[in-house]
Design a protein around this motif. Structure first.
Motif, PDB file in Angstrom:
ATOM      1  N   ALA A  14       0.864  -1.177   0.000  1.00 23.85           N
ATOM      2  CA  ALA A  14       0.000   0.000   0.000  1.00 23.85           C
ATOM      3  C   ALA A  14       0.901   1.227   0.000  1.00 23.85           C
ATOM      4  O   ALA A  14       1.849   1.310   0.781  1.00 23.85           O
ATOM      5  CB  ALA A  14      -0.925   0.019   1.212  1.00 23.85           C
ATOM      6  N   THR A  15       0.604   2.175  -0.878  1.00 26.07           N
ATOM      7  CA  THR A  15       1.406   3.385  -1.027  1.00 26.07           C
ATOM      8  C   THR A  15       0.480   4.587  -0.989  1.00 26.07           C
ATOM      9  O   THR A  15      -0.618   4.542  -1.542  1.00 26.07           O
ATOM     10  CB  THR A  15       2.164   3.370  -2.375  1.00 26.07           C
ATOM     11  OG1 THR A  15       2.880   2.145  -2.504  1.00 26.07           O
ATOM     12  CG2 THR A  15       3.142   4.529  -2.471  1.00 26.07           C
ATOM     13  N   LEU A  16       0.916   5.650  -0.341  1.00 29.52           N
ATOM     14  CA  LEU A  16       0.131   6.876  -0.250  1.00 29.52           C
ATOM     15  C   LEU A  16       0.808   7.991  -1.019  1.00 29.52           C
ATOM     16  O   LEU A  16       2.031   8.161  -0.951  1.00 29.52           O
ATOM     17  CB  LEU A  16      -0.007   7.313   1.214  1.00 29.52           C
ATOM     18  CG  LEU A  16      -1.048   6.588   2.066  1.00 29.52           C
ATOM     19  CD1 LEU A  16      -0.781   6.848   3.541  1.00 29.52           C
ATOM     20  CD2 LEU A  16      -2.456   7.041   1.704  1.00 29.52           C
ATOM     21  N   VAL A  17      -0.006   8.770  -1.735  1.00 34.15           N
ATOM     22  CA  VAL A  17       0.468   9.972  -2.428  1.00 34.15           C
ATOM     23  C   VAL A  17      -0.429  11.122  -1.978  1.00 34.15           C
ATOM     24  O   VAL A  17      -1.656  11.009  -2.000  1.00 34.15           O
ATOM     25  CB  VAL A  17       0.394   9.809  -3.957  1.00 34.15           C
ATOM     26  CG1 VAL A  17       0.789  11.110  -4.651  1.00 34.15           C
ATOM     27  CG2 VAL A  17       1.292   8.665  -4.421  1.00 34.15           C
ATOM     28  N   GLU A  18       0.200  12.219  -1.587  1.00 31.06           N
ATOM     29  CA  GLU A  18      -0.553  13.367  -1.082  1.00 31.06           C
ATOM     30  C   GLU A  18      -0.093  14.646  -1.766  1.00 31.06           C
ATOM     31  O   GLU A  18       1.105  14.895  -1.897  1.00 31.06           O
ATOM     32  CB  GLU A  18      -0.350  13.493   0.429  1.00 31.06           C
ATOM     33  CG  GLU A  18      -1.086  14.674   1.058  1.00 31.06           C
ATOM     34  CD  GLU A  18      -0.782  14.809   2.540  1.00 31.06           C
ATOM     35  OE1 GLU A  18      -1.541  14.221   3.338  1.00 31.06           O
ATOM     36  OE2 GLU A  18       0.205  15.482   2.890  1.00 31.06           O
ATOM     37  N   SER A  19      -1.048  15.437  -2.200  1.00 32.39           N
ATOM     38  CA  SER A  19      -0.766  16.772  -2.733  1.00 32.39           C
ATOM     39  C   SER A  19      -1.883  17.692  -2.262  1.00 32.39           C
ATOM     40  O   SER A  19      -3.041  17.516  -2.661  1.00 32.39           O
ATOM     41  CB  SER A  19      -0.693  16.761  -4.262  1.00 32.39           C
ATOM     42  OG  SER A  19      -0.392  18.052  -4.759  1.00 32.39           O
ATOM     43  N   GLY A  20      -1.548  18.643  -1.386  1.00 31.49           N
ATOM     44  CA  GLY A  20      -2.578  19.488  -0.811  1.00 31.49           C
ATOM     45  C   GLY A  20      -3.567  18.662  -0.002  1.00 31.49           C
ATOM     46  O   GLY A  20      -3.182  17.895   0.872  1.00 31.49           O
ATOM     47  N   ARG A  21      -4.855  18.770  -0.332  1.00 34.03           N
ATOM     48  CA  ARG A  21      -5.883  18.006   0.376  1.00 34.03           C
ATOM     49  C   ARG A  21      -6.240  16.704  -0.341  1.00 34.03           C
ATOM     50  O   ARG A  21      -7.170  16.000   0.059  1.00 34.03           O
ATOM     51  CB  ARG A  21      -7.136  18.868   0.544  1.00 34.03           C
ATOM     52  CG  ARG A  21      -6.908  20.114   1.390  1.00 34.03           C
ATOM     53  CD  ARG A  21      -8.158  20.973   1.492  1.00 34.03           C
ATOM     54  NE  ARG A  21      -9.234  20.267   2.160  1.00 34.03           N
ATOM     55  CZ  ARG A  21      -9.393  20.225   3.476  1.00 34.03           C
ATOM     56  NH1 ARG A  21      -8.525  20.833   4.265  1.00 34.03           N
ATOM     57  NH2 ARG A  21     -10.414  19.590   4.016  1.00 34.03           N
ATOM     58  N   THR A  22      -5.513  16.396  -1.406  1.00 35.79           N
ATOM     59  CA  THR A  22      -5.759  15.160  -2.153  1.00 35.79           C
ATOM     60  C   THR A  22      -4.855  14.063  -1.631  1.00 35.79           C
ATOM     61  O   THR A  22      -3.630  14.212  -1.620  1.00 35.79           O
ATOM     62  CB  THR A  22      -5.497  15.382  -3.650  1.00 35.79           C
ATOM     63  OG1 THR A  22      -6.325  16.452  -4.127  1.00 35.79           O
ATOM     64  CG2 THR A  22      -5.781  14.113  -4.441  1.00 35.79           C
ATOM     65  N   ARG A  23      -5.463  12.967  -1.190  1.00 34.77           N
ATOM     66  CA  ARG A  23      -4.713  11.846  -0.629  1.00 34.77           C
ATOM     67  C   ARG A  23      -5.167  10.559  -1.312  1.00 34.77           C
ATOM     68  O   ARG A  23      -6.331  10.161  -1.189  1.00 34.77           O
ATOM     69  CB  ARG A  23      -4.914  11.755   0.875  1.00 34.77           C
ATOM     70  CG  ARG A  23      -4.463  13.002   1.619  1.00 34.77           C
ATOM     71  CD  ARG A  23      -4.672  12.880   3.111  1.00 34.77           C
ATOM     72  NE  ARG A  23      -4.255  14.106   3.791  1.00 34.77           N
ATOM     73  CZ  ARG A  23      -5.072  15.110   4.095  1.00 34.77           C
ATOM     74  NH1 ARG A  23      -6.364  15.016   3.791  1.00 34.77           N
ATOM     75  NH2 ARG A  23      -4.613  16.186   4.707  1.00 34.77           N
ATOM     76  N   LEU A  24      -4.252   9.928  -2.018  1.00 30.61           N
ATOM     77  CA  LEU A  24      -4.567   8.751  -2.812  1.00 30.61           C
ATOM     78  C   LEU A  24      -3.847   7.536  -2.243  1.00 30.61           C
ATOM     79  O   LEU A  24      -2.643   7.594  -1.971  1.00 30.61           O
ATOM     80  CB  LEU A  24      -4.142   8.972  -4.265  1.00 30.61           C
ATOM     81  CG  LEU A  24      -4.696  10.242  -4.932  1.00 30.61           C
ATOM     82  CD1 LEU A  24      -4.119  10.394  -6.326  1.00 30.61           C
ATOM     83  CD2 LEU A  24      -6.213  10.224  -4.963  1.00 30.61           C
ATOM     84  N   LEU A  25      -4.591   6.443  -2.080  1.00 30.71           N
ATOM     85  CA  LEU A  25      -4.024   5.183  -1.627  1.00 30.71           C
ATOM     86  C   LEU A  25      -3.895   4.257  -2.825  1.00 30.71           C
ATOM     87  O   LEU A  25      -4.891   3.929  -3.476  1.00 30.71           O
ATOM     88  CB  LEU A  25      -4.917   4.539  -0.562  1.00 30.71           C
ATOM     89  CG  LEU A  25      -4.440   3.194  -0.003  1.00 30.71           C
ATOM     90  CD1 LEU A  25      -3.127   3.345   0.760  1.00 30.71           C
ATOM     91  CD2 LEU A  25      -5.515   2.578   0.904  1.00 30.71           C
ATOM     92  N   ILE A  26      -2.679   3.863  -3.138  1.00 29.38           N
ATOM     93  CA  ILE A  26      -2.445   2.945  -4.249  1.00 29.38           C
ATOM     94  C   ILE A  26      -2.346   1.540  -3.689  1.00 29.38           C
ATOM     95  O   ILE A  26      -1.418   1.212  -2.943  1.00 29.38           O
ATOM     96  CB  ILE A  26      -1.165   3.300  -5.029  1.00 29.38           C
ATOM     97  CG1 ILE A  26      -1.264   4.719  -5.594  1.00 29.38           C
ATOM     98  CG2 ILE A  26      -0.947   2.316  -6.171  1.00 29.38           C
ATOM     99  CD1 ILE A  26      -0.649   5.755  -4.692  1.00 29.38           C
ATOM    100  N   ASP A  27      -3.343   0.730  -3.981  1.00 31.36           N
ATOM    101  CA  ASP A  27      -3.464  -0.654  -3.524  1.00 31.36           C
ATOM    102  C   ASP A  27      -3.714  -0.722  -2.019  1.00 31.36           C
ATOM    103  O   ASP A  27      -3.447   0.229  -1.275  1.00 31.36           O
ATOM    104  CB  ASP A  27      -2.241  -1.499  -3.899  1.00 31.36           C
ATOM    105  CG  ASP A  27      -2.119  -1.725  -5.385  1.00 31.36           C
ATOM    106  OD1 ASP A  27      -3.158  -1.708  -6.077  1.00 31.36           O
ATOM    107  OD2 ASP A  27      -0.995  -1.928  -5.877  1.00 31.36           O
ATOM    108  N   CYS A  28      -4.243  -1.843  -1.585  1.00 31.94           N
ATOM    109  CA  CYS A  28      -4.468  -2.092  -0.161  1.00 31.94           C
ATOM    110  C   CYS A  28      -4.369  -3.597   0.042  1.00 31.94           C
ATOM    111  O   CYS A  28      -5.377  -4.312  -0.018  1.00 31.94           O
ATOM    112  CB  CYS A  28      -5.830  -1.562   0.280  1.00 31.94           C
ATOM    113  SG  CYS A  28      -6.114  -1.772   2.047  1.00 31.94           S
ATOM    114  N   GLY A  29      -3.158  -4.076   0.262  1.00 27.26           N
ATOM    115  CA  GLY A  29      -2.914  -5.507   0.389  1.00 27.26           C
ATOM    116  C   GLY A  29      -2.860  -6.010   1.810  1.00 27.26           C
ATOM    117  O   GLY A  29      -2.341  -7.099   2.072  1.00 27.26           O
TER     118      GLY A  29
END
Length: 265
Positions: A14-29
């Motif tokens: 699982a990887t997180l990417v954040e820019s400002g108020r946008t928070r994206l979770l890539i995969d959830c294993g």
């Protein structure tokens, strides 16, 4: 823009990417409980996530997706092939097209087609207009398209899954060895280094080694192989590990020259 890993390896990703108020979770294993705990450890709640992006349907990438989506009402984005590969997942999803960018909050997301033994796998590039981050794991071979798409990044989260000698002499049976080392399997240390040698690195300041095998690789081998390619490079070479992931990395700032295994501290 910043990113972190909640854990990277064959037991869950699982990887997180954040820019400002946008928070994206890539995969959830990971299980729902483990995911919630690991999110809390990096200062977030699942309620703060903007969306989940899924690369492909293998369990070490999707184990917790359905429960997380249903508990928190999160939108989830994946290719139609990945959804069908998840056989019976009771979730609504937003279909994405390979190599066609779309916007999520403050981030433009580009799904990149990759060779892997899944139904319709992809990896992702994230662009907030100032910084570009590439995530590239679960890829069996480096195509010219990958070399083109992953050039000009500020940061790269890159698989170096196995050492060929360790894989050939390790515990996996021949069939599994052939799968891992095949053109639809995973990237070796040498393949990851070759990609770094081939891409445009003029902006690259962060490289994180990811999805390293606990049975067919060692951190020192992966770090050594990539460091050789990056000799003289003015950036950070890091390692995301299975149990502790990788702390938040801010890719907006220019780091000093540094090779370090931050994930093992």
């Amino acid at each position: 823009m910043r990113y972190c890993s909640l854990g990277s390896g064959s037991r869950g990703n699982a990887t997180l990417v954040e820019s400002g108020r946008t928070r994206l979770l890539i995969d959830c294993g990971f299980s729902l409980r483990t995911t919630e705990q690991r999110l809390a450890a990096v200062g977030l709640s699942a309620r703060q996530l903007t969306a989940i992006l899924v690369t492909h349907e293998h369990s070490d990438h999707v184990q917790g997706v359905e429960k997380l989506v249903r508990r928190y009402g999160l939108p989830v984005y994946m290719t139609p092939g990945t959804y069908h590969g998840m056989r019976g997942a009771d979730i609504a999803f937003q279909p994405i097209e390979l190599d066609r960018a779309f916007q999520l909050g403050e981030v433009e997301v580009t799904p990149v087609a990759v060779p892997h033994d899944a139904r319709e796998p992809c990896q992702f590039i994230f662009d907030n207009g100032k910084c570009r981050l590439g995530v590239l794991t679960d890829t069996g071979s480096i195509t010219p398209w990958i070399v083109q798409r992953y050039g000009g990044l500020d940061a790269l989260f890159l698989e170096a899954n196995y050492d060929p000698h360790m894989l050939a002499n390790g515990p996996y049976p021949p069939r599994l060895q052939a799968r891992v080392g095949g053109s639809l399997g995973h990237l070796s240390n040498q393949q990851a280094a070759a990609l770094l040698a081939a891409i445009d690195r003029s902006r690259l300041r962060h490289v994180t080694i990811a999805h390293i095998s606990e049975k067919n690789n060692r951190p020192d081998l992966a770090l050594g192989e990539l460091a050789g390619t990056l000799e003289g490079w003015d950036g950070q070479l890091l390692l995301a590990v299975q149990d502790r992931g990788l702390p938040w990395q801010d890719i907006s700032a220019s780091p000093s020259y540094h090779f370090a295994d931050i994930g093992s501290r």
